[in-house]
Design a protein around this motif. Structure first.
Motif, PDB file in Angstrom:
ATOM      1  N   ILE A   3     -90.353 -25.906 -99.469  1.00 28.84           N
ATOM      2  CA  ILE A   3     -90.656 -24.615 -98.865  1.00 28.84           C
ATOM      3  C   ILE A   3     -92.099 -24.616 -98.371  1.00 28.84           C
ATOM      4  N   LEU A   4     -92.272 -24.279 -97.098  1.00 30.43           N
ATOM      5  CA  LEU A   4     -93.598 -24.090 -96.531  1.00 30.43           C
ATOM      6  C   LEU A   4     -93.867 -22.593 -96.453  1.00 30.43           C
ATOM      7  N   VAL A   5     -94.955 -22.156 -97.069  1.00 27.64           N
ATOM      8  CA  VAL A   5     -95.391 -20.763 -97.002  1.00 27.64           C
ATOM      9  C   VAL A   5     -96.645 -20.724 -96.139  1.00 27.64           C
ATOM     10  N   ALA A   6     -96.609 -19.985 -95.038  1.00 24.33           N
ATOM     11  CA  ALA A   6     -97.728 -19.957 -94.095  1.00 24.33           C
ATOM     12  C   ALA A   6     -98.316 -18.560 -94.033  1.00 24.33           C
ATOM     13  N   SER A   7     -99.641 -18.499 -94.083  1.00 28.16           N
ATOM     14  CA  SER A   7    -100.331 -17.205 -94.142  1.00 28.16           C
ATOM     15  C   SER A   7    -101.481 -17.149 -93.162  1.00 28.16           C
ATOM     16  N   TRP A   8    -101.598 -16.030 -92.452  1.00 28.31           N
ATOM     17  CA  TRP A   8    -102.826 -15.735 -91.741  1.00 28.31           C
ATOM     18  C   TRP A   8    -103.959 -15.745 -92.772  1.00 28.31           C
ATOM     19  N   PRO A   9    -105.183 -16.187 -92.419  1.00 23.69           N
ATOM     20  CA  PRO A   9    -106.232 -16.341 -93.423  1.00 23.69           C
ATOM     21  C   PRO A   9    -106.858 -15.023 -93.871  1.00 23.69           C
ATOM     22  N   GLY A  10    -106.064 -14.213 -94.553  1.00 21.11           N
ATOM     23  CA  GLY A  10    -106.540 -12.953 -95.115  1.00 21.11           C
ATOM     24  C   GLY A  10    -105.854 -12.718 -96.441  1.00 21.11           C
ATOM     25  N   PHE A  11    -106.597 -12.215 -97.427  1.00 25.79           N
ATOM     26  CA  PHE A  11    -106.028 -11.985 -98.754  1.00 25.79           C
ATOM     27  C   PHE A  11    -104.782 -11.105 -98.681  1.00 25.79           C
ATOM     28  N   GLY A  12    -104.842 -10.064 -97.841  1.00 24.64           N
ATOM     29  CA  GLY A  12    -103.727  -9.136 -97.753  1.00 24.64           C
ATOM     30  C   GLY A  12    -102.482  -9.722 -97.126  1.00 24.64           C
ATOM     31  N   HIS A  13    -102.571 -10.925 -96.559  1.00 25.57           N
ATOM     32  CA  HIS A  13    -101.407 -11.592 -95.988  1.00 25.57           C
ATOM     33  C   HIS A  13    -100.783 -12.571 -96.979  1.00 25.57           C
ATOM     34  N   LEU A  14    -101.635 -13.281 -97.728  1.00 26.15           N
ATOM     35  CA  LEU A  14    -101.126 -14.270 -98.683  1.00 26.15           C
ATOM     36  C   LEU A  14    -100.640 -13.631 -99.979  1.00 26.15           C
ATOM     37  N   LEU A  15    -101.419 -12.718-100.546  1.00 25.28           N
ATOM     38  CA  LEU A  15    -101.125 -12.227-101.892  1.00 25.28           C
ATOM     39  C   LEU A  15     -99.762 -11.541-102.021  1.00 25.28           C
ATOM     40  N   PRO A  16     -99.278 -10.787-101.005  1.00 18.75           N
ATOM     41  CA  PRO A  16     -97.934 -10.209-101.164  1.00 18.75           C
ATOM     42  C   PRO A  16     -96.829 -11.262-101.284  1.00 18.75           C
ATOM     43  N   MET A  17     -97.103 -12.507-100.850  1.00 16.63           N
ATOM     44  CA  MET A  17     -96.093 -13.561-100.945  1.00 16.63           C
ATOM     45  C   MET A  17     -96.150 -14.321-102.266  1.00 16.63           C
ATOM     46  N   VAL A  18     -97.124 -14.009-103.113  1.00 14.55           N
ATOM     47  CA  VAL A  18     -97.260 -14.728-104.384  1.00 14.55           C
ATOM     48  C   VAL A  18     -96.018 -14.590-105.268  1.00 14.55           C
ATOM     49  N   PRO A  19     -95.390 -13.400-105.395  1.00 17.69           N
ATOM     50  CA  PRO A  19     -94.162 -13.354-106.215  1.00 17.69           C
ATOM     51  C   PRO A  19     -93.093 -14.331-105.737  1.00 17.69           C
ATOM     52  N   LEU A  20     -92.960 -14.513-104.423  1.00 16.09           N
ATOM     53  CA  LEU A  20     -91.970 -15.460-103.913  1.00 16.09           C
ATOM     54  C   LEU A  20     -92.404 -16.898-104.213  1.00 16.09           C
ATOM     55  N   ILE A  21     -93.704 -17.170-104.106  1.00 15.08           N
ATOM     56  CA  ILE A  21     -94.204 -18.504-104.452  1.00 15.08           C
ATOM     57  C   ILE A  21     -93.931 -18.798-105.922  1.00 15.08           C
TER      58      ILE A  21
END
Length: 384
Positions: A3-21
Motif C-alpha cells: 500500500i502506498l499512502v501519499a500526502s500533500w506535505p501538511g500535517f492536516g493531510h497526513l494525520l487523518p490517514m494515520v488510522p488507516l496506516i
C-alpha cells in the motif's frame, strides 16, 4: 499487500490517514508513505518506509512569487491555488511517484483529497487508488479538482480527475458535520476518525497538566499553516484567562511560544502537544477550525469556538455551526471580551455540550479503519 499512502506535505493531510496506516500495519501490509521532505520525519515516526516526493510546503508557497491568497478576490483564490499550488505540486509528485512505481508496484494507492500527483501516477500505471478525506467538503470541490486535473494534463500527464471522482472516497467526517456542500465523489465510504495518537507517556507533561489551577481547561490552537497571528493568540489567551479557565495552547512547530509574552500560571504553552492527550482533559476548544482540530474535538464531544482564518476553515465553520456544537468569531471580531463571552457560553450553556456529544455518538457509530481497509482490499483482490 503493498500500500502506498501519499500526502500533500501538511500535517492536516497526513494525520487523518494515520488510522488507516495503523490498520494496514495490523494487517501485515507493506507500507510506503510518499510526501514532501518536510513531512518525511513525521511519516517516519509511524514506523513506515518513507518516499520523498514533490516540493515541500515552504517551496510550494515560495513558487507563488509573492502572491498572497488573502489579497486576491475571494472568487479567484481557489482557482489560483488549484493551478499554481496543488496543480503544480501534483505534476512534480506524479513524476517522483511514477519513478517509485517503476521499481515498487503497490496493490493500492491511498491519497488525500488534494494530493493528486500519486493518483496521476496510479492511473498511468493501472494501479487501484482511493481518496482519503479529512473534513467537510469545501465549496466548489468539483471545479477545484477539474482545474488541478487540467493543470496536470497540460503538462503532458494523464488528467486523473475522472478516475479519482469515480474511485472510493474514505470519508472521516461524521454525517452531522458534512454540511450542505455536494461531494463530487460517487462512492462514499465512511471511516471512523480519531483525535490522533497520544504517543508515549510523558510524566513531565502529565505533571504540568495536573498542576494547572482551575477546574476547567480549554485547548487553543491556530494549527500549523495559519498560526502566524500573535495578536489572535494574545486576544484568545486574555479572553480565556478572564473566563477563569486553564488554557493549553500550542503555537505550531515553527512558532516560539515565548513570542506570546509572559503568561499566568493557568496557561500552558508549547509548540506542539499530542492533541489526543490534551483533548481528553479539556471541556472546550478554541481553534482556527482546521478539519483535524475540529474533528478531534468532535471525537471527544467538546464544544468549539471557531476562529476561521482562511483555506477550508470558513466552510468547516459553516458546517459546524448548524449542529449547535459551537460558536464563531470572524477575524475582525476576535477581542478578549468577545472570546470571554463565547467561552463562557460554551461552558455554561448545556446545549453546546449536548450537541457536541451527539456528533461524538455519530463518530462512534462509524466503521473503524480496519473494517474499511479490509473491504477495499477485498475489492482490489477481486478485481485483480
Amino acid at each position: 499487500m503493498r500500500i502506498l499512502v501519499a500526502s500533500w506535505p501538511g500535517f492536516g493531510h497526513l494525520l487523518p490517514m494515520v488510522p488507516l496506516i495503523r490498520a494496514a500495519q495490523r494487517a501485515g501490509a507493506e507500507i510506503v508513505v510518499s510526501t514532501g521532505a518536510d513531512l518525511a520525519p513525521t511519516a517516519a515516526r509511524l514506523g513506515v518506509r518513507v518516499h520523498r516526493s514533490g516540493a515541500t510546503l515552504a517551496e510550494s508557497f515560495a513558487r507563488l512569487n509573492g502572491v498572497t491568497f488573502g489579497e486576491l478576490p475571494p472568487d479567484e483564490r481557489p482557482l489560483v491555488a488549484a493551478r499554481h499550488f496543488f496543480g503544480a505540486g501534483a505534476i512534480e509528485r506524479a513524476r517522483d511517484v511514477a519513478a517509485l512505481l517503476d521499481d515498487w508496484r503497490p496493490d493500492l494507492v491511498v491519497h488525500d483529497t488534494l494530493e493528486l500527483g500519486s493518483a496521476t501516477a496510479a492511473v498511468a500505471h493501472g494501479v487501484p487508488h482511493v481518496t482519503h478525506g479529512y473534513g467537510p467538503t469545501v465549496p466548489d470541490t468539483a471545479r477545484f479538482g477539474q482545474v488541478v486535473g487540467e493543470t496536470i494534463g497540460a503538462a503532458g500527464l494523464p488528467d486523473p480527475i475522472t478516475a479519482v471522482f469515480a474511485a472510493p472516497y474514505l470519508d472521516p467526517c461524521p454525517p452531522g458535520l458534512r454540511g450542505p456542500e455536494p461531494n463530487p465523489w460517487t462512492d462514499l465510504r465512511p471511516v471512523r476518525p480519531t483525535a490522533g495518537e497520544a504517543g508515549e507517556p510523558d510524566p513531565d507533561l502529565a505533571a504540568a497538566l495536573d498542576a494547572l489551577p482551575h477546574e476547567d481547561t480549554v485547548y487553543v490552537t491556530l494549527g500549523t499553516v495559519t498560526n502566524r497571528a500573535p495578536e489572535i493568540f494574545r486576544a484568545v489567551l486574555e479572553g480565556c484567562v478572564r473566563s477563569g479557565v486553564n488554557v493549553v495552547v500550542t503555537t505550531g512547530p515553527d512558532v516560539d511560544p515565548a513570542g506570546l509574552g509572559p503568561q499566568p500560571p493557568g496557561v500552558l504553552a508549547a509548540r506542539y502537544l499530542p492533541q489526543a492527550l490534551v483533548l481528553a482533559r479539556c471541556r472546550a476548544v478554541v481553534s482556527h477550525a482546521g478539519a483535524g482540530t475540529m474533528i478531534g474535538a468532535v471525537c471527544h464531544g467538546l464544544p468549539q469556538l471557531c476562529l476561521p482564518q482562511g483555506t477550508d476553515q470558513p466552510s468547516n465553520t459553516a458546517a459546524l455551526l448548524p449542529t449547535g456544537a459551537g460558536l464563531a468569531l470572524e477575524p475582525g471580531e476576535v477581542t478578549p471580551d468577545a472570546v470571554a463571552t463565547a467561552v463562557g457560553r460554551l461552558l455554561g450553556e448545556p446545549s453546546f455540550r449536548r450537541a457536541a456529544q451527539r456528533l461524538a455518538a455519530e463518530v462512534a457509530a462509524m466503521p473503524v479503519a480496519d473494517e474499511v481497509l479490509a473491504e477495499v482490499v477485498h475489492e482490489v483482490a477481486g478485481a485483480a
